[in-house]
Scaffold this motif. Structure first.
Motif, PDB file in Angstrom:
ATOM      1  N   GLU A  80       2.838  -1.082 -13.514  1.00  0.00           N
ATOM      2  CA  GLU A  80       3.777  -1.074 -14.635  1.00  0.00           C
ATOM      3  C   GLU A  80       3.048  -1.245 -15.964  1.00  0.00           C
ATOM      4  OE1 GLU A  80       7.940  -3.278 -16.007  1.00  0.00           O
ATOM      5  OE2 GLU A  80       6.985  -3.793 -14.107  1.00  0.00           O
ATOM      6  N   LEU A 132       2.359  -3.684  -8.162  1.00  0.00           N
ATOM      7  CA  LEU A 132       3.419  -3.079  -8.974  1.00  0.00           C
ATOM      8  C   LEU A 132       3.342  -3.540 -10.417  1.00  0.00           C
ATOM      9  CD1 LEU A 132       6.484  -3.208  -6.543  1.00  0.00           C
ATOM     10  CD2 LEU A 132       5.135  -1.202  -7.204  1.00  0.00           C
ATOM     11  N   ASP A 167       5.045  -0.505   0.202  1.00  0.00           N
ATOM     12  CA  ASP A 167       4.695  -0.466  -1.222  1.00  0.00           C
ATOM     13  C   ASP A 167       4.583   0.939  -1.796  1.00  0.00           C
ATOM     14  OD1 ASP A 167       2.466   0.316   0.161  1.00  0.00           O
ATOM     15  OD2 ASP A 167       1.085  -1.091  -0.797  1.00  0.00           O
ATOM     16  N   ARG A 179       1.900  -6.401  -2.829  1.00  0.00           N
ATOM     17  CA  ARG A 179       2.875  -5.482  -3.441  1.00  0.00           C
ATOM     18  C   ARG A 179       3.240  -5.882  -4.864  1.00  0.00           C
ATOM     19  NH1 ARG A 179       8.466  -4.728  -3.973  1.00  0.00           N
ATOM     20  NH2 ARG A 179       9.138  -2.539  -3.716  1.00  0.00           N
ATOM     21  N   PHE A 226       7.564   5.271 -13.045  1.00  0.00           N
ATOM     22  CA  PHE A 226       7.611   5.408 -11.594  1.00  0.00           C
ATOM     23  C   PHE A 226       8.772   4.600 -11.035  1.00  0.00           C
ATOM     24  CE2 PHE A 226       5.426   1.442 -12.226  1.00  0.00           C
ATOM     25  CZ  PHE A 226       5.751   0.660 -11.139  1.00  0.00           C
ATOM     26  N   SER A 227       9.072   4.853  -9.763  1.00  0.00           N
ATOM     27  CA  SER A 227      10.114   4.104  -9.056  1.00  0.00           C
ATOM     28  C   SER A 227       9.547   3.583  -7.746  1.00  0.00           C
ATOM     29  CB  SER A 227      11.322   5.002  -8.761  1.00  0.00           C
ATOM     30  OG  SER A 227      11.879   5.523  -9.943  1.00  0.00           O
ATOM     31  N   PRO A 228       9.625   2.260  -7.500  1.00  0.00           N
ATOM     32  CA  PRO A 228       9.221   1.739  -6.185  1.00  0.00           C
ATOM     33  C   PRO A 228      10.198   2.228  -5.124  1.00  0.00           C
ATOM     34  CG  PRO A 228       9.352  -0.014  -7.840  1.00  0.00           C
ATOM     35  CD  PRO A 228      10.033   1.185  -8.422  1.00  0.00           C
ATOM     36  N   ARG A 229       9.700   2.604  -3.978  1.00  0.00           N
ATOM     37  CA  ARG A 229      10.569   3.043  -2.896  1.00  0.00           C
ATOM     38  C   ARG A 229      10.914   1.874  -1.981  1.00  0.00           C
ATOM     39  NH1 ARG A 229       9.174   8.336   0.336  1.00  0.00           N
ATOM     40  NH2 ARG A 229      11.109   7.575   1.243  1.00  0.00           N
ATOM     41  N   SER A 246       4.970  10.314  -2.423  1.00  0.00           N
ATOM     42  CA  SER A 246       5.079   8.865  -2.644  1.00  0.00           C
ATOM     43  C   SER A 246       3.897   8.128  -2.020  1.00  0.00           C
ATOM     44  CB  SER A 246       6.392   8.344  -2.055  1.00  0.00           C
ATOM     45  OG  SER A 246       7.502   8.983  -2.639  1.00  0.00           O
ATOM     46  N   CYS A 300       1.247   1.930  -3.545  1.00  0.00           N
ATOM     47  CA  CYS A 300       0.930   1.460  -4.887  1.00  0.00           C
ATOM     48  C   CYS A 300      -0.576   1.406  -5.133  1.00  0.00           C
ATOM     49  CB  CYS A 300       1.571   0.098  -5.129  1.00  0.00           C
ATOM     50  SG  CYS A 300       1.245  -0.591  -6.762  1.00  0.00           S
ATOM     51  N   VAL A 320       5.370   4.248  -3.941  1.00  0.00           N
ATOM     52  CA  VAL A 320       5.938   4.482  -5.273  1.00  0.00           C
ATOM     53  C   VAL A 320       6.047   5.989  -5.500  1.00  0.00           C
ATOM     54  CG1 VAL A 320       5.020   2.336  -6.225  1.00  0.00           C
ATOM     55  CG2 VAL A 320       3.680   4.429  -6.409  1.00  0.00           C
TER      56      VAL A 320
END
Length: 247
Positions: A71, A67, A92, A63, A77-80, A111, A114, A94
């Protein structure tokens, strides 16, 4: 007596030439950064290579590493937070920010995991957009989907293997919206009928074929009736051999 000696020397020269050629090829092949080599790091700026698909699959369960790579792409984006349980546990996932252009998934709430997002980024940048420009003369502004996560077994059966959708390691793509307003539908445009149908069908097959280089499984209407309206893309882990299903 000299003639046999000349033949022997010529043979040696040929063998030396072949060895030198093999060494040059090996040197070029082993240069760092080649996406054909499984031991080089995955780069989002390198061309798609023979080992790219395996490197994306290997990000499953990594993970933090995934990520960080996501990035570095510049994607908003936003990790959930982790959700689900047992076989449907997702750690993982996103969500790409609505309105950004690097990964314009629709609906914006979809979502994927990743690693799946990494594969989709490469697919969008190196396959979808170039093929859209070359075949249709316009860029893609939205990739329409039927979603990523669904806690179920394959084909929604009561038993058998779990679907990659159960861990958000899959995405079903139903169509594409172009900057000029056209919508390319897998269901309607795969047959290639009507005005402009041949180009639309060619585009859909081109992005299907390109997906085969990035995802462990790529299934289209050519596979069966269950996929008549979408392209199924997933990151099924098939072990060290990394064989792909491409239909």
């Amino acid at each position: 007596m000299r003639f046999p000696n000349i033949i022997a020397w010529l043979r040696r020269l040929v063998w030396l030439g072949l060895i030198a050629f093999a060494l040059l090829v090996g040197y070029a092949w082993l240069q760092p950064g080649r996406e054909d080599l499984p031991w080089t790091p995955l780069s989002l700026t390198d061309p798609i290579g023979m080992a790219t698909r395996g490197k994306i699959v290997e990000l499953t369960g990594q993970r933090d590493q995934c990520l960080a790579l996501l990035e570095s792409s510049g994607l908003e984006f936003s990790p959930r937070e982790p959700f689900g349980a047992d076989q449907c546990r997702v750690e993982d996932a996103v969500r790409a920010t609505a309105g950004q252009t690097l990964l314009p998934l629709a609906p914006a709430s979809v979502s994927p995991s990743c690693p799946m997002a990494i594969g989709l980024l490469l697919w969008q940048a190196q396959v979808v957009q170039p093929q859209a420009q070359a075949i249709l003369g316009s860029k893609v502004t939205n990739i329409e989907t039927f979603g990523s996560y669904s806690c179920r077994r394959m084909y929604a059966r009561d038993d058998g293997p779990w679907s990659e959708h159960a861990t958000a390691d899959a995405l079903d793509v139903s169509g594409f919206v172009l900057a000029d307003g056209r919508r390319i539908s897998v269901l309607k445009d795969w047959p290639g009928d009507g005005e402009g149908g041949a180009e639309r069908a060619r585009f859909l097959r081109a992005v299907r074929d390109g997906a085969c280089d990035l995802f462990a499984t790529t299934l289209s209407p050519d596979y069966n009736a269950a996929h008549a309206d979408h392209l199924h893309l997933d990151l099924s882990n098939r072990g060290a051999m990394g064989w792909r299903a491409c239909r």
